[in-house]
Enzyme design. Sequence first.
Site, short mmCIF file in Angstrom:
data_model
loop_
_atom_site.label_atom_id
_atom_site.label_comp_id
_atom_site.label_asym_id
_atom_site.label_seq_id
_atom_site.Cartn_x
_atom_site.Cartn_y
_atom_site.Cartn_z
N TRP A 26 0.84 -1.21 0.00
CA TRP A 26 0.00 0.00 0.00
C TRP A 26 0.87 1.25 0.00
O TRP A 26 0.55 2.26 -0.62
CB TRP A 26 -0.90 0.01 1.24
CG TRP A 26 -1.75 1.24 1.34
CD1 TRP A 26 -2.96 1.44 0.76
CD2 TRP A 26 -1.44 2.46 2.04
NE1 TRP A 26 -3.44 2.69 1.06
CE2 TRP A 26 -2.52 3.35 1.84
CE3 TRP A 26 -0.37 2.89 2.83
CZ2 TRP A 26 -2.56 4.63 2.39
CZ3 TRP A 26 -0.40 4.15 3.37
CH2 TRP A 26 -1.48 5.01 3.15
N HIS A 27 2.02 1.15 0.69
CA HIS A 27 2.89 2.33 0.80
C HIS A 27 3.58 2.68 -0.51
O HIS A 27 3.99 3.83 -0.70
CB HIS A 27 3.92 2.13 1.91
CG HIS A 27 3.36 2.39 3.27
ND1 HIS A 27 2.67 1.44 3.97
CD2 HIS A 27 3.33 3.51 4.04
CE1 HIS A 27 2.26 1.95 5.12
NE2 HIS A 27 2.64 3.21 5.19
N GLY A 28 3.75 1.73 -1.38
CA GLY A 28 4.38 2.09 -2.64
C GLY A 28 4.69 0.90 -3.50
O GLY A 28 4.78 -0.23 -3.02
#
Lengths: 387, 470
Positions: free
Chosen positions: B321-323
Amino acid sequence: MLQFRNLLFVSIFITILFVSGAWTLLSEDHKRSVIENRTLAQMPNMNLQNLLNGKYAKDFENYLKDQFFAREYWLHYLFKLQAGLGFSDIKGIVKGKDDYLLETLVYTDKNISNINHNVKKLEQLKRIIGSDRLYVAVAPRQTQANQDKLPLYIENNADEYTDLFFSKLSADIKKIDLRDVIYKKNKENDLYFKTDHHWNMHGTYLAYKEILSFIRRTHPEVPVPYEKSDYTIKLGSDEFYGSLARRSRNVFDVPPDRIELWYPKNHENTLITVGGKKSDTYFNNKILKGTKYENKYNAYWGAGSSETVYTVPQNNELPNILIIGDSYSLSFTSLISQHFFHTHLLYLRNANSSINISKIIEDNKISMVLVLVNSNFVINEKFNNFK
Amino acid sequence: MVFSSFTFLYWFLPLVLLGYYLARPAFQNYVLLAASLVFYSWGEPKFVLVLLASIAGNYGLTLWIDALQRSDRNRQAKLVLTTAVLFNVVILGYFKYMNFFVDSINNFFGTEILIKKIALPLGISFYTFHALSYLFDVYRKKVEVQRNPVLLALYFVIFPQMIAGPIVRYHLIAHQLRERHVTLGMFAEGVKRFIIGLAKKVIIANNLGLVADEISRLPAADSTVALTWLGAICYTLQIYFDFSGYSDMAIGLARMFGFQFPENFNYPYISKSISEFWRRWHMTLGLWFRDYIYIPLGGNRVSRWKVIRNLSVVWALTGLWHGAEWTFVLWGVYFGVIIILEKFVLNQILTKLWAPIQHFYALFLIVIGWVIFRHESVSDVWNDLCFMFGAGQVPWFDTRTLYYWMKAWPYLLVGVIGSVPVVPYASKLIENVKFSFKGHIVDACYIVLFVLVTMFLVDATFNPFIYFRF
């Protein structure tokens, strides 16, 4: 009571928001920051394309930031506060021994690509004009020459990279490394300003003698350097706050420097044109009368244009020289120009890639080219300003 | 638009406040929606179309789910829910993960599939999670379906939280979208919270970020063991003050308009374990994963292996989700493994240790976690870790290291103090002291802080928000 307190607090906050915003937008915009020596962002033009590609948003933010009301006061008091709290580094400037303001510039291997680029560019220049006519001189920058005055926790490693630059230039280019002579004499006399990153007239004079003597080895027709006694030295200003004082808003409270004007004998006959416009005086006296934070180093002609020409009519038998240089060459040109008929100064800060060196050389019957820049230029910047 | 900008502070915010409070209550949501769309489009208008498509799609699909459920056609409703989830996942997947996916295939299989670089729309990870939250809440009948498109659009785009959270689950805010009241006290509280967040961001995060950034840009040969540690510590504090500062600003701004957003941080760096850290860090993301992924998978109430599976899924997704980088996957797996180990083995040992050792254990692993997080390639992570543990053939210390420590120490000091609950403790002490004008003095401190932030902003050359890229 609590209600009144909240009302007062919210009112002050809202007032700050509205007054600051309205004051910034409604007050007259400043064109230029004297202390930063740069033009300030102006209200951008709004059109659909700028709005869609995000340029307007970026420009509008820069505009508000540059024109924010009382901007200078905010910065001044911020730096004052930081200095008061014991911050040693204000905008990359520290106060060293003997009231010297010094830069915290540190070079790394990432700078090697700039050096390689600059070496390549000078090799191209050599091919255009021939190695026998090209001289490359590098001046140590103010902090580099005053490393002993830096606080213990900062080292300046410009020498390492200056060495690298010289080692990469091909053997047939005539290199003038000014470090030895400057380092030696700088111990006896201050050769640099204390509040500015440039050399002062004593440093300039030393470089002038060194470079001229070097040139005379291959061009003996060029007259010998003048002695100091050949100049009439006048005080231009005793209130010169140089680039380092200006950048740190003089929060270190160091005394100002002095700008000296060294008038060579017979200077009255010299014709000076800056960007094609004739000057009436040997130095830019108007700038010396400017406000406290005016960049008075620009008293030495050249910063206002890409091309400045000194012509000494009585030297019509002597050769012409082209100097390609940064701001270190401005004060220098005021001394060396007396040894040539025409001295063309191509000032790199204002030059652009359309400038054709071959054409300048051909049109002006240039006999030799001197590249004179400070060490930071060859390490940190690029010769992209001519072809 | 960025909160810590002149455009926002001295142009957008006063105009929106003026418009909002001059409008009749029935029109206030329209003002807020229009302002939020301007806020989102400012500087990057083309992605507003993706946002509007997401709103329109979710609006229609949830109405459909509701209609099917009302006529007891639950199987079809489930099918539409699946379609709606896919709709959101496809949008996020295309914009955020497509390049990563294709690059990974090319790397693993030696193929040469070429696609153009797809730009990441601002805040897409956040508003997609809002959309999914709304879908699940409607499907589970936790909330009424939102028939008013303006109110639904407002939930998606309300400007305080839309770009970097907190992730406000729909059921927490549904009634506030319809009706809310602002008192002077709430407004003042919101302003104070906003100023705190702004100061965290502009004074601490930006200045530590500047040092962390300069250190990370140094070539490997110019690094030292102590310098790499300094870079990692600066980044650890930068990301906390950057992100928690943004959340404070969002919570404060929302309060100025009558919304109550959930808290997102609770002094994460005082944790004694990584499990505790994740209960204190980006709490709204953790709760989202708990509510919509972990518990539906069975949560803790299943066999040990299934708990491990559930945790692994949640942590792999948290990383991703963060990247769209392998380092983020690695970062998620890193924390997933530690949390699984803590749950089944380490907690029993840790709790018996002296408290400072527990703090050291947690902080050490957190700093290492941020080293993994901040780099774009696994080899950079490896290099930094080698340097930090003396295996990188770099000196332990040099003059440059000392210079950077000298440059960073004032902000490090403030950062360390700000990372522990000193302010709440001091507030309690002040509460017990009785003297006139005490409240006014405290308020004056907030105003001084706001003026100080403005001074820093006038000087700022470095002003990024780390979580904007997620």
